[in-house]
Design a protein around this motif. Structure first.
Motif, short mmCIF file in Angstrom:
data_model
loop_
_atom_site.label_atom_id
_atom_site.label_comp_id
_atom_site.label_asym_id
_atom_site.label_seq_id
_atom_site.Cartn_x
_atom_site.Cartn_y
_atom_site.Cartn_z
N ILE A 186 0.79 -1.19 0.02
CA ILE A 186 0.05 0.04 0.10
C ILE A 186 0.76 1.19 -0.01
O ILE A 186 0.45 2.32 -0.67
N GLU A 196 -7.92 1.68 -6.37
CA GLU A 196 -7.72 2.27 -4.97
C GLU A 196 -8.49 3.36 -4.56
O GLU A 196 -9.03 4.20 -5.48
N PHE A 251 -7.51 -1.11 -1.18
CA PHE A 251 -6.41 -1.13 -2.32
C PHE A 251 -6.58 -2.79 -2.96
O PHE A 251 -6.67 -3.51 -2.07
N ARG A 284 -7.27 -0.57 3.57
CA ARG A 284 -5.73 0.24 3.65
C ARG A 284 -5.41 0.30 5.24
O ARG A 284 -4.06 0.00 5.46
#
Ligand code: 5GP
Ligand code: ZN
Length: 136
Positions: free
Chosen positions: A9, A20, A25, A43
């Motif tokens: 990430i 995203e 993500f 995330r």
């Protein structure tokens, strides 16, 4: 934190990103079970389904739905398996919650969607249901 998916990430480990947003993500699995095998992660680090917040879980499943449609169309899959493992006993290797989206084709020979079907003991089935309901 020493988490490979957190590092992905952050961009510290390279990945092939497909989507995203502020909570989620999504990127291609490096060991794809089939063409288009994608991973969707929150995330915010959460190890598993027990740790993730309801908000992040909602965001992840919304992204899984949206991406499944794009993957099915884009890769022209016949079907999709959605797989999510929690804990070593369940086969989880990376301790950052992730949902696998795995494109499937008729006759592709992948064996993850069937297990030996054996009729259960109705007393055990009903007993398990009672134990679950007692925790709700
Ligand atoms: P699980 O924890 O559900 O068993 O699977 C972890 C998945 O993460 C595996 O399918 C594996 O191929 C994938 N994976 C592990 N390390 C990396 C990595 O560094 N990059 C990417 N793109 N996928 C990874
Ligand atoms: Zn992490």
């Amino acid at each position: 934190m020493d988490c490979i998916f957190c590092k992905i990430i952050q961009g510290e480990i390279p990945s092939v990103k497909v989507y995203e947003d502020d909570k989620v993500f999504a990127f291609m699995d490096i060991n794809p079970l089939s063409s288009g095998h994608t991973l969707v992660i929150p995330r915010t680090h959460a190890e598993n389904i027990f740790e993730i917040s309801e908000q992040d879980a909602t965001a992840v499943i919304k992204a899984v739905k949206m991406l499944s449609t794009a993957i099915k169309k884009g890769i022209q899959a016949d079907g999709i398996n959605i797989l999510q493992l929690n804990g070593k006993a369940a086969g989880q290797l990376v301790p950052h919650l992730h949902v696998h989206i795995i494109p499937r084709w008729i006759g592709d020979g992948i064996t993850i969607s069937h297990w030996p079907m054996k009729a259960g003991d109705m007393k055990e089935i009903a007993g398990a249901a009672e134990k679950i309901k007692a925790e709700l």
